[in-house]
Design a protein around this motif. Structure first.
Motif, PDB file in Angstrom:
ATOM      1  N   UNK A  37      15.123   4.971   4.713  1.00 34.55           N
ATOM      2  CA  UNK A  37      15.666   3.588   5.531  1.00 34.55           C
ATOM      3  C   UNK A  37      14.817   2.919   6.180  1.00 34.55           C
ATOM      4  N   UNK A  38      13.650   3.418   6.602  1.00 34.57           N
ATOM      5  CA  UNK A  38      12.526   2.876   7.465  1.00 34.57           C
ATOM      6  C   UNK A  38      11.256   3.340   7.100  1.00 34.57           C
ATOM      7  N   UNK A  39      10.939   2.567   6.040  1.00 33.76           N
ATOM      8  CA  UNK A  39       9.432   2.690   5.514  1.00 33.76           C
ATOM      9  C   UNK A  39       8.527   1.723   5.645  1.00 33.76           C
ATOM     10  N   UNK A  40       7.188   2.400   5.910  1.00 36.03           N
ATOM     11  CA  UNK A  40       6.223   1.229   6.708  1.00 36.03           C
ATOM     12  C   UNK A  40       5.013   1.934   5.972  1.00 36.03           C
ATOM     13  N   UNK A  41       4.473   1.284   5.179  1.00 38.48           N
ATOM     14  CA  UNK A  41       3.049   1.588   4.424  1.00 38.48           C
ATOM     15  C   UNK A  41       1.996   0.526   4.474  1.00 38.48           C
ATOM     16  N   UNK A  42       1.074   1.176   5.096  1.00 38.34           N
ATOM     17  CA  UNK A  42      -0.285   0.135   5.205  1.00 38.34           C
ATOM     18  C   UNK A  42      -0.796  -0.067   3.852  1.00 38.34           C
ATOM     19  N   UNK A  43      -0.735  -1.358   3.340  1.00 41.22           N
ATOM     20  CA  UNK A  43      -1.319  -1.698   2.099  1.00 41.22           C
ATOM     21  C   UNK A  43      -2.751  -2.007   1.930  1.00 41.22           C
ATOM     22  N   UNK A  44      -3.272  -2.561   2.784  1.00 41.92           N
ATOM     23  CA  UNK A  44      -4.793  -3.052   2.764  1.00 41.92           C
ATOM     24  C   UNK A  44      -5.433  -3.197   4.194  1.00 41.92           C
ATOM     25  N   UNK A  45      -6.714  -3.542   4.109  1.00 42.17           N
ATOM     26  CA  UNK A  45      -7.309  -3.887   5.298  1.00 42.17           C
ATOM     27  C   UNK A  45      -7.977  -5.091   4.955  1.00 42.17           C
ATOM     28  N   UNK A  46      -7.899  -6.150   6.202  1.00 38.82           N
ATOM     29  CA  UNK A  46      -8.549  -7.450   5.998  1.00 38.82           C
ATOM     30  C   UNK A  46      -9.331  -7.508   7.384  1.00 38.82           C
ATOM     31  N   UNK A  47     -10.720  -7.390   7.319  1.00 39.60           N
ATOM     32  CA  UNK A  47     -11.295  -7.460   8.383  1.00 39.60           C
ATOM     33  C   UNK A  47     -11.190  -6.401   9.486  1.00 39.60           C
ATOM     34  N   UNK A  48     -10.916  -6.457  10.642  1.00 46.57           N
ATOM     35  CA  UNK A  48     -10.251  -5.523  11.465  1.00 46.57           C
ATOM     36  C   UNK A  48      -8.611  -5.385  11.532  1.00 46.57           C
ATOM     37  N   UNK A  49      -7.983  -5.871  10.714  1.00 45.63           N
ATOM     38  CA  UNK A  49      -6.600  -5.999  10.649  1.00 45.63           C
ATOM     39  C   UNK A  49      -6.207  -5.334   9.357  1.00 45.63           C
ATOM     40  N   UNK A  50      -4.752  -4.830   9.472  1.00 41.65           N
ATOM     41  CA  UNK A  50      -4.261  -4.246   8.268  1.00 41.65           C
ATOM     42  C   UNK A  50      -2.990  -4.988   7.742  1.00 41.65           C
ATOM     43  N   UNK A  51      -2.436  -5.045   6.676  1.00 42.91           N
ATOM     44  CA  UNK A  51      -1.492  -5.473   6.160  1.00 42.91           C
ATOM     45  C   UNK A  51      -0.620  -4.430   5.646  1.00 42.91           C
ATOM     46  N   UNK A  52       0.725  -4.359   6.340  1.00 42.71           N
ATOM     47  CA  UNK A  52       1.828  -3.220   6.118  1.00 42.71           C
ATOM     48  C   UNK A  52       2.932  -3.905   5.371  1.00 42.71           C
ATOM     49  N   UNK A  53       3.631  -3.010   4.445  1.00 42.21           N
ATOM     50  CA  UNK A  53       4.756  -3.402   4.145  1.00 42.21           C
ATOM     51  C   UNK A  53       5.911  -2.371   4.523  1.00 42.21           C
ATOM     52  N   UNK A  54       7.019  -3.117   5.083  1.00 41.72           N
ATOM     53  CA  UNK A  54       8.087  -2.281   5.734  1.00 41.72           C
ATOM     54  C   UNK A  54       9.435  -2.765   4.587  1.00 41.72           C
ATOM     55  N   UNK A  55       9.823  -1.525   4.202  1.00 41.42           N
ATOM     56  CA  UNK A  55      11.282  -1.624   3.550  1.00 41.42           C
ATOM     57  C   UNK A  55      12.268  -0.903   4.665  1.00 41.42           C
ATOM     58  N   UNK A  56      13.199  -1.852   5.220  1.00 44.96           N
ATOM     59  CA  UNK A  56      14.000  -1.400   6.188  1.00 44.96           C
ATOM     60  C   UNK A  56      15.294  -1.760   6.007  1.00 44.96           C
ATOM     61  N   UNK A  57      15.835  -0.776   6.511  1.00 46.11           N
ATOM     62  CA  UNK A  57      17.352  -0.936   6.945  1.00 46.11           C
ATOM     63  C   UNK A  57      17.505  -0.159   8.295  1.00 46.11           C
ATOM     64  N   UNK A  58      18.166  -0.557   9.157  1.00 43.11           N
ATOM     65  CA  UNK A  58      18.733   0.017  10.238  1.00 43.11           C
ATOM     66  C   UNK A  58      17.997  -0.671  11.641  1.00 43.11           C
ATOM     67  N   UNK A  59      17.744   0.147  12.546  1.00 45.35           N
ATOM     68  CA  UNK A  59      16.929  -0.454  13.701  1.00 45.35           C
ATOM     69  C   UNK A  59      15.796   0.549  14.245  1.00 45.35           C
ATOM     70  N   UNK A  60      15.017  -0.060  14.914  1.00 38.79           N
ATOM     71  CA  UNK A  60      13.544   0.761  15.449  1.00 38.79           C
ATOM     72  C   UNK A  60      14.084   0.806  16.873  1.00 38.79           C
ATOM     73  N   UNK A  61      13.217   1.501  17.762  1.00 36.39           N
ATOM     74  CA  UNK A  61      13.543   1.611  19.096  1.00 36.39           C
ATOM     75  C   UNK A  61      12.716   0.421  19.826  1.00 36.39           C
ATOM     76  N   UNK A  62      13.111   0.479  21.054  1.00 39.83           N
ATOM     77  CA  UNK A  62      12.393  -0.569  21.745  1.00 39.83           C
ATOM     78  C   UNK A  62      11.088   0.192  22.112  1.00 39.83           C
ATOM     79  N   UNK A  63      10.042  -0.991  22.068  1.00 37.57           N
ATOM     80  CA  UNK A  63       8.706  -0.658  22.556  1.00 37.57           C
ATOM     81  C   UNK A  63       7.821  -2.048  22.628  1.00 37.57           C
TER      82      UNK A  63
END
Length: 127
Positions: A37-63
């Motif tokens: 229900x809360x899937x987060x996968x790093x797809x690729x790097x672009x310079x010093x950043x990354x692109x991540x895919x989230x397939x989400x249902x529900x809630x994350x915590x406060x942060x």
């Protein structure tokens, strides 16, 4: 936070880079294969950043992330970002930057696909 699937965690956060530069990234195949229900996968790097895919249902915590901004772009579904004092609602084709230091809580009231762009050093679970 986990670096691989962990049944004890409410999140399936994968920090490994799944696709090297020059390869086609098949987002629909990853979405279809996902069951957490809360899937987060790093797809690729672009310079010093990354692109991540989230397939989400529900809630994350406060942060918050003390020194990094975080960009969310909704591919499908409905995505809410609770901030102190307001909630930002995003639909398909919409994006939002959560600035560094801003306390937030992402939520997805239905299955939602999100792309995130952030520095590679960011800790997804925040502080």
């Amino acid at each position: 936070m986990t670096t691989d699937a962990d049944d004890a965690s409410p999140y399936d956060t994968r920090l490994n880079i799944l696709y090297p530069a020059g390869e086609v990234i098949d987002v629909p195949a990853l979405v279809k294969a996902n069951t957490h229900p809360w899937y987060n996968q790093t797809l690729c790097a672009v310079n010093e950043s990354v692109v991540r895919l989230g397939v989400l249902h529900g809630e994350y915590h406060w942060h918050h992330h003390e020194t990094e901004d975080e960009f969310f772009f909704v591919v499908s579904g409905r995505f809410l970002i609770d901030l102190e004092g307001r909630t930002v609602e995003l639909g398909p084709g919409q994006g939002f930057v959560v600035t560094k230091g801003l306390r937030h809580r992402p939520r997805a009231p239905e299955k939602t696909v999100v792309l995130m762009v952030e520095t590679a050093s960011i800790v997804p679970t925040g502080s």
